[in-house]
Motif scaffolding. Structure first.
Motif, short mmCIF file in Angstrom:
data_model
loop_
_atom_site.label_atom_id
_atom_site.label_comp_id
_atom_site.label_asym_id
_atom_site.label_seq_id
_atom_site.Cartn_x
_atom_site.Cartn_y
_atom_site.Cartn_z
N VAL A 99 0.86 -1.19 0.00
CA VAL A 99 0.00 0.00 0.00
C VAL A 99 0.89 1.24 0.00
CG1 VAL A 99 -1.79 1.30 1.20
CG2 VAL A 99 -1.79 -1.21 1.29
N VAL A 100 0.72 2.09 -0.99
CA VAL A 100 1.39 3.39 -1.01
C VAL A 100 0.41 4.40 -0.44
CG1 VAL A 100 2.50 5.17 -2.40
CG2 VAL A 100 2.78 2.76 -3.03
N LEU A 101 0.77 4.99 0.70
CA LEU A 101 -0.15 5.88 1.41
C LEU A 101 0.34 7.32 1.39
CD1 LEU A 101 -2.64 6.20 3.31
CD2 LEU A 101 -1.07 5.78 5.23
N GLY A 102 -0.30 8.15 0.57
CA GLY A 102 -0.04 9.58 0.59
C GLY A 102 -0.95 10.25 1.59
N HIS A 103 -0.80 11.57 1.75
CA HIS A 103 -1.67 12.25 2.72
C HIS A 103 -1.83 13.72 2.38
CE1 HIS A 103 1.33 14.62 5.05
NE2 HIS A 103 2.16 13.69 4.64
N GLY A 104 -2.87 14.31 2.94
CA GLY A 104 -3.14 15.72 2.75
C GLY A 104 -2.16 16.58 3.51
N ALA A 105 -2.00 17.82 3.06
CA ALA A 105 -1.11 18.80 3.70
C ALA A 105 0.32 18.29 3.81
CB ALA A 105 -1.64 19.17 5.08
N CYS A 106 0.77 17.56 2.78
CA CYS A 106 2.12 16.98 2.78
C CYS A 106 3.16 18.06 2.48
CB CYS A 106 2.21 15.86 1.76
SG CYS A 106 3.84 15.07 1.69
N GLY A 107 4.11 18.25 3.39
CA GLY A 107 5.14 19.26 3.20
C GLY A 107 6.07 18.95 2.06
N GLY A 108 6.41 17.66 1.88
CA GLY A 108 7.28 17.27 0.79
C GLY A 108 6.65 17.54 -0.56
N VAL A 109 5.37 17.23 -0.67
CA VAL A 109 4.65 17.49 -1.91
C VAL A 109 4.57 19.00 -2.17
CG1 VAL A 109 2.37 17.39 -3.01
CG2 VAL A 109 3.33 15.35 -1.90
N ASN A 110 4.32 19.76 -1.11
CA ASN A 110 4.25 21.21 -1.27
C ASN A 110 5.59 21.78 -1.74
OD1 ASN A 110 4.55 24.15 0.27
ND2 ASN A 110 2.55 23.79 -0.66
N ALA A 111 6.68 21.24 -1.20
CA ALA A 111 8.00 21.69 -1.62
C ALA A 111 8.23 21.36 -3.10
CB ALA A 111 9.08 21.03 -0.76
N ALA A 112 7.76 20.19 -3.53
CA ALA A 112 7.89 19.82 -4.94
C ALA A 112 7.05 20.74 -5.82
CB ALA A 112 7.46 18.37 -5.14
N LEU A 113 5.86 21.06 -5.36
CA LEU A 113 4.94 21.89 -6.14
C LEU A 113 5.45 23.32 -6.29
CD1 LEU A 113 2.09 21.94 -7.52
CD2 LEU A 113 1.22 22.78 -5.32
N THR A 114 5.96 23.86 -5.20
CA THR A 114 6.37 25.27 -5.20
C THR A 114 7.85 25.46 -5.45
OG1 THR A 114 6.74 25.26 -2.81
CG2 THR A 114 4.52 25.79 -3.58
N LYS A 115 8.61 24.34 -5.43
CA LYS A 115 10.07 24.40 -5.57
C LYS A 115 10.68 25.32 -4.52
CE LYS A 115 10.96 21.68 -9.08
NZ LYS A 115 11.83 20.51 -8.97
N SER A 116 10.13 25.27 -3.31
CA SER A 116 10.60 26.14 -2.24
C SER A 116 11.99 25.77 -1.74
CB SER A 116 9.61 26.10 -1.06
OG SER A 116 9.48 24.79 -0.56
N LEU A 117 12.46 24.58 -2.14
CA LEU A 117 13.80 24.16 -1.71
C LEU A 117 14.81 24.24 -2.85
CD1 LEU A 117 12.82 21.01 0.39
CD2 LEU A 117 13.37 23.28 1.23
N ASP A 194 -10.07 15.96 7.55
CA ASP A 194 -11.37 15.34 7.81
C ASP A 194 -11.27 13.85 8.13
OD1 ASP A 194 -10.90 14.17 5.33
OD2 ASP A 194 -12.38 15.39 4.27
N GLY A 195 -10.07 13.31 8.12
CA GLY A 195 -9.88 11.91 8.47
C GLY A 195 -10.35 10.92 7.43
N LYS A 196 -10.64 11.41 6.22
CA LYS A 196 -11.15 10.52 5.19
C LYS A 196 -10.02 9.86 4.41
CE LYS A 196 -15.59 12.87 4.52
NZ LYS A 196 -16.48 13.59 3.57
N LEU A 197 -10.25 8.62 4.03
CA LEU A 197 -9.30 7.85 3.24
C LEU A 197 -9.87 7.65 1.84
CD1 LEU A 197 -6.57 6.18 3.50
CD2 LEU A 197 -8.08 4.17 3.66
N ARG A 198 -9.08 8.00 0.85
CA ARG A 198 -9.47 7.78 -0.54
C ARG A 198 -8.54 6.75 -1.16
NH1 ARG A 198 -10.95 12.72 0.98
NH2 ARG A 198 -12.95 13.54 0.24
#
Length: 209
Positions: A99-117, A194-198
């Motif tokens: 199972v590959v489990l991603g999550h909401g409000a992920c800092g790593g994903v945000n860094a990838a999206l914004t290239k903040s690093l 919201d604790g929901k799993l998709r």
């Protein structure tokens, strides 16, 4: 109370309650493990797979890293912690599901999206910046459709799971297990708010569990 002393306090509570209640099981686990499921999840402190899925000790084999990413198969050797864990789980423990489990409000994903690093350099940090390059292709796709918005963040969190699943399939022993029908791969995203799993369905869409 420091963070470490709080952990020790938690240990004493565990040792006096849960461990005693499950003493027979812990004795069994001391002789070995045979989990049926491997979970690849983010290191984020808010997303503990055992808590989310209510699993007991010995039931899941877990590897955690920034943004729950899996690199492509690389036969050149080197220090590949995630790949080593995957190899051990599939070839030695013979897990039946990953199972590959991603999550909401992920800092790593945000860094990838914004290239903040993007200004990080090797030797001055830079490890996260290099790691999240695994999302570069998915990032381009998401930016073209949603931009660096909240929708873009959510979309890239889902795309990250898809990227990791595709990279899993580049490992020869995983592809063989898939072909033999001894292994299944699943994707999911947990929303902290919201604790929901998709869960990723057969049509490659994320739907509520």
């Amino acid at each position: 109370m420091t963070g470490f002393t709080k952990l020790i306090d938690g240990y004493y509570k565990f040792r006096g309650t849960e461990w005693l209640e499950e003493r027979e099981r812990w004795s069994e686990l001391a002789t070995g493990q045979s989990p049926k499921v491997m979970i690849i999840s983010c290191s984020d402190s808010r997303v503990d797979p055992a808590t989310i899925f209510g699993s007991r000790p010995g039931e899941v084999f877990v590897v955690r890293n920034v943004a729950a990413l899996v690199p492509p198969f690389d036969p050149s050797g080197g220090l590949h912690g995630v790949s080593a864990a995957i190899e051990f789980a599939v070839t030695k423990l013979k897990v039946e599901e990953i199972v590959v489990l991603g999550h909401g409000a992920c800092g790593g994903v945000n860094a990838a999206l914004t290239k903040s690093l993007k200004d990080s350099k090797p030797g001055e940090g830079g490890f996260v910046a290099e790691w999240i390059k695994l999302l570069d292709g998915a990032r381009d796709k998401v930016l073209a459709e949603h931009g660096a918005t909240d929708k873009g963040q959510a979309a890239l969190e889902q795309e990250g799971v898809r990227v990791s699943i595709e990279n899993l399939k580049t490992f020869p022993f995983i592809q063989k297990a898939l072909d033999d029908g001894t292994l299944n791969i699943h994707g999911a995203v947990f929303a902290i708010a919201d604790g929901k799993l998709r869960v990723l369905d057969e049509e490659n869409h994320f739907t509520p569990a």
